[in-house]
Design a protein around this motif. Structure first.
Motif, PDB file in Angstrom:
ATOM      1  N   GLN A 110      -1.996  -6.247   7.936  1.00 36.66           N
ATOM      2  CA  GLN A 110      -1.164  -7.265   8.541  1.00 36.66           C
ATOM      3  C   GLN A 110       0.289  -7.018   8.205  1.00 36.66           C
ATOM      4  OE1 GLN A 110      -2.589 -10.962   7.036  1.00 36.66           O
ATOM      5  NE2 GLN A 110      -3.628 -11.322   8.954  1.00 36.66           N
ATOM      6  N   ASN A 111       1.120  -7.517   9.066  1.00 38.52           N
ATOM      7  CA  ASN A 111       2.540  -7.453   8.753  1.00 38.52           C
ATOM      8  C   ASN A 111       2.884  -8.467   7.676  1.00 38.52           C
ATOM      9  OD1 ASN A 111       3.316  -5.419  10.378  1.00 38.52           O
ATOM     10  ND2 ASN A 111       3.973  -6.723  12.050  1.00 38.52           N
ATOM     11  N   GLY A 112       3.960  -8.253   7.000  1.00 41.59           N
ATOM     12  CA  GLY A 112       4.385  -9.216   6.010  1.00 41.59           C
ATOM     13  C   GLY A 112       5.209  -8.505   4.976  1.00 41.59           C
ATOM     14  N   ARG A 115       2.085  -5.337   2.833  1.00 42.99           N
ATOM     15  CA  ARG A 115       1.003  -5.180   3.812  1.00 42.99           C
ATOM     16  C   ARG A 115      -0.332  -5.511   3.150  1.00 42.99           C
ATOM     17  NH1 ARG A 115      -0.225  -2.998   8.565  1.00 42.99           N
ATOM     18  NH2 ARG A 115       1.805  -2.095   8.981  1.00 42.99           N
ATOM     19  N   PHE A 120      -4.468  -5.661   3.463  1.00 43.03           N
ATOM     20  CA  PHE A 120      -5.575  -5.053   4.176  1.00 43.03           C
ATOM     21  C   PHE A 120      -6.747  -6.015   4.175  1.00 43.03           C
ATOM     22  CE2 PHE A 120      -3.086  -1.474   2.663  1.00 43.03           C
ATOM     23  CZ  PHE A 120      -3.003  -0.693   3.801  1.00 43.03           C
ATOM     24  N   GLU A 136      -3.919  -6.330  -1.104  1.00 43.62           N
ATOM     25  CA  GLU A 136      -2.991  -5.206  -0.906  1.00 43.62           C
ATOM     26  C   GLU A 136      -3.647  -3.872  -1.222  1.00 43.62           C
ATOM     27  OE1 GLU A 136       0.489  -5.951  -3.272  1.00 43.62           O
ATOM     28  OE2 GLU A 136       0.521  -8.021  -2.583  1.00 43.62           O
ATOM     29  N   ILE A 167      -6.925  -1.476  -1.202  1.00 42.35           N
ATOM     30  CA  ILE A 167      -8.266  -1.177  -0.700  1.00 42.35           C
ATOM     31  C   ILE A 167      -9.182  -0.816  -1.861  1.00 42.35           C
ATOM     32  CG2 ILE A 167      -9.581   0.428   0.739  1.00 42.35           C
ATOM     33  CD1 ILE A 167      -6.856   0.805   2.307  1.00 42.35           C
ATOM     34  N   GLU A 224      -2.939   4.395   2.880  1.00 42.17           N
ATOM     35  CA  GLU A 224      -2.369   3.068   2.567  1.00 42.17           C
ATOM     36  C   GLU A 224      -0.846   3.145   2.526  1.00 42.17           C
ATOM     37  OE1 GLU A 224      -5.114   0.318  -0.321  1.00 42.17           O
ATOM     38  OE2 GLU A 224      -4.163   2.047  -1.197  1.00 42.17           O
ATOM     39  N   LEU A 273       0.685   3.966   6.034  1.00 40.82           N
ATOM     40  CA  LEU A 273       0.646   2.851   6.989  1.00 40.82           C
ATOM     41  C   LEU A 273       1.610   1.752   6.591  1.00 40.82           C
ATOM     42  CD1 LEU A 273      -3.170   2.723   7.691  1.00 40.82           C
ATOM     43  CD2 LEU A 273      -1.364   3.734   9.080  1.00 40.82           C
ATOM     44  N   ALA A 274       1.753   1.544   5.294  1.00 39.33           N
ATOM     45  CA  ALA A 274       2.707   0.538   4.837  1.00 39.33           C
ATOM     46  C   ALA A 274       4.127   0.902   5.269  1.00 39.33           C
ATOM     47  CB  ALA A 274       2.632   0.403   3.317  1.00 39.33           C
ATOM     48  N   LEU A 313       3.773   1.932   9.871  1.00 39.83           N
ATOM     49  CA  LEU A 313       3.134   1.091  10.884  1.00 39.83           C
ATOM     50  C   LEU A 313       3.441  -0.383  10.701  1.00 39.83           C
ATOM     51  CD1 LEU A 313      -0.413   2.627  11.428  1.00 39.83           C
ATOM     52  CD2 LEU A 313       1.569   2.769  12.898  1.00 39.83           C
ATOM     53  N   LEU A 314       4.631  -0.680  10.190  1.00 40.37           N
ATOM     54  CA  LEU A 314       4.975  -2.088   9.962  1.00 40.37           C
ATOM     55  C   LEU A 314       5.036  -2.869  11.263  1.00 40.37           C
ATOM     56  CD1 LEU A 314       7.576  -2.054   7.068  1.00 40.37           C
ATOM     57  CD2 LEU A 314       5.315  -3.090   7.084  1.00 40.37           C
TER      58      LEU A 314
END
Lengths: 338, 224
Positions: free
Chosen positions: A20-22, A25, A27, A47, A49, B53, B56-57, B60-61
């Motif tokens: 998600q955006n924010g 991020r 997961f 945050e 995984i 991770e 993507l952080a 892909l924001l």
């Protein structure tokens, strides 16, 4: 070792992630595993995984540990040992097993015997929940076993941590409580591992912790008992549990009549008043036990016992009519689906 | 498995279609701007995940509702990486943007492509709820055994695990279990499924037949 455990967890179940955006991020990590004879799904927002994977592994291991204690199917479980030997004398058990049996008996008292874990001889005769063929037994055989049913015949000795049966041939069936307890324990482990926002689902017994996102609670559906794969309604859940008892998952039909797995302890036959009931409670164990009880007494019975302490519930009765608490609608954004 | 087979086997879930070898773009409907799918087959998930991770952080924001799934595979597979954006297969090796460059570094770190035994399939993808249910995943004991296209595999199929076997029928994009070797046949009482996110489960056989994607209603769980 820790890496090995994480790797092992990784290999055991599929993982789903959702970003998600924010500011950071998050997961959405989910996993599925077969435990307690059912599919257990867990979904978490975090945050990391890897932290989720590690926590899931521990949570699944906890459910497996509980299954080793309380599964009647596992010959080595404490429950199997009780069922085999407690008719002949006291059986030493762990404090944990004794405590859950004690709580189950307390539910039995509270629910005036409509919830009774000593239903085992009846459920075994029918075959539901046991590794044997499901049959509709003759009435005489059911009647012959009814004297073995009664939570008052379970002798709990807290000092010696033993369980005994007043009569040989008794069996305990923890189907109405063990799954909920396992969900609560797994939820405890996830929190202990630093996972604050998650949803655990063991065959419909759900505990939702925290939220799905900053502005969104977990979103849960209620399955329709007759519209296979169809939903009645959806609602929001946070730091609370829901469980459903229904006549549509495990049943047989003989001569056009449906026989399901939730028995009225007074008759030894499937309880006839309800198709399904979903119950909200603070723990999955409580929701599980209440759902079994309310399924048996039906909506009319629920109305009679209704008080501020009674959990919120939604019934589908045998006429396909849906009954629900307005409080559920208001506080949990209950929405009916077409 | 060569690269062509890798694309055939592991890219149609992202496209929502069974891709023809190479570039199987058959759906010409307008797509969501965030339509995205990244598939990676690897035998080193512990190395890949932290890198993905971090990437993507960073890169892909702008993407919302990005999902990732990971499944264990059995047997020999080609470890490789496929990137699909707006339903088009992109060559990350010859692209200058941050995402492509990051993927190139990850591919190098994982020594892709190469043959591996018993890897995992990891998929990052956006959720397009307008997309019709298209892919059926067959799991045995939590291992992804096979993927089928709902549109191209009508008729009866069989899936087997070490503990049992079920037969299921795909008809008009609906799936129903018709026979099962288990004792109680509960899976046969589950009716048919036709929407993304729905699944049929035979617990004794440890078999799961799941339509890929999230439930259209966006539910996180169902009580039953």
């Amino acid at each position: 070792m820790a890496n090995f455990l994480i790797a092992a967890a990784l290999l055991c179940f599929p993982i789903m992630l959702h970003a998600q955006n924010g500011a950071a991020r998050l997961f959405e990590v989910s996993a599925t595993k077969y435990l307690m004879g059912t599919q257990v799904d867990v979904l978490a927002q975090n945050e990391s995984i890897q932290r989720c994977k590690s926590a899931f592994y521990e949570a699944f291991r906890e459910i497996d540990r509980i299954e080793n204690l309380l599964s009647a199917q596992r010959e080595t479980s404490e429950l199997a040992r009780i069922n085999h030997r407690a008719g002949h004398g006291p059986v030493q058990v762990s404090w944990e097993t004794l405590a859950i049996i004690k709580r189950a008996v307390a539910y039995g008292k509270k629910f005036n015997g409509y919830f009774d874990i000593s239903i085992g001889p009846i459920s075994y005769l029918w075959g539901f929940g046991w590794e044997k063929k499901i049959v509709v037994p003759e009435g005489s055989r059911i009647a012959a076993l009814l004297p073995l049913v009664g939570y008052g015949k379970i002798i709990i000795n807290e000092r010696d941590t033993t369980i005994a049966f007043a009569r040989d041939g008794m069996k305990l069936d923890l189907g109405g409580i063990a799954k909920g307890y396992a969900v609560d324990r797994a939820a405890f482990i996830l929190r202990q591992q630093g996972i604050k926002n998650f949803l655990l689902n063991a065959d419909g017994d759900i505990y939702a912790a925290g939220q799905k996102s900053d502005n969104q609670k977990w979103h849960v559906g209620i399955q329709h008992p007759r519209g296979k794969q169809a939903l009645i309604a959806s609602f929001e859940l946070s730091d609370f549990a829901v469980a459903t008892s229904g006549d549509y998952e495990r049943f047989i039909e003989v001569a056009g009549k449906r026989y399901h797995h939730i028995f009225d302890p007074r008759t030894g036959y499937p309880a006839p008043l309800t198709q399904s009931v979903s119950v909200l409670a603070s723990t999955a164990e409580e929701a599980d036990a209440w759902a079994t009880y309310l399924f048996i007494i039906g909506f009319a019975g629920y109305q009679k016992i209704l008080s501020p302490q009674t959990p919120l519930a939604m019934f589908v009765d045998t006429n396909d009519k849906i009954h629900w608490n307005a409080v559920w609608e208001k506080n949990y954004l209950l929405k009916f689906l077409d | 498995m060569n690269r062509r087979n890798f694309l055939r086997n592991f890219s149609f879930g992202g496209l929502g279609l069974l891709a023809t070898p190479g570039f199987g773009i058959r759906d010409e409907r307008p797509v969501a701007p965030e339509d995205f799918c990244l598939n990676l087959v690897t035998d080193d998930a512990d190395l890949a995940i932290p890198m993905l991770e971090a990437l993507l952080a960073r890169a892909l924001l702008a993407y919302k509702n990005l999902k990732f799934s990971e499944y264990k595979l059995r047997g020999e597979h080609m470890a490789d990486l496929v990137l699909i954006k707006n339903r088009r297969l992109l060559d990350y090796k010859n692209s200058a943007d941050e995402l492509a460059q990051g993927l190139y570094e990850i591919a190098r770190a994982l020594s892709l492509p190469r043959k591996v035994e018993n890897p995992v399939l990891m998929k990052f993808y956006t959720e397009d709820r307008r997309r019709p249910a298209a892919t059926l995943n067959l799991f045995g004991n939590n291992i992804l055994l096979k993927q089928l296209s709902l549109t191209e595999n009508q008729g009866a199929h069989e899936v087997e695990s070490e503990t049992g076997r079920v037969t299921f029928v795909i008809r008009n994009k609906s799936v129903k279990i018709t026979t099962a070797t288990c004792r109680h046949k509960t899976c046969m009482n589950m009716g048919s499924i036709n929407a993304a996110g729905q699944s049929l489960v035979c617990i004794p056989s440890r078999l799961r037949i799941a339509i890929e994607g999230q439930d259209e209603s966006g539910l996180d769980g169902v009580t039953f």
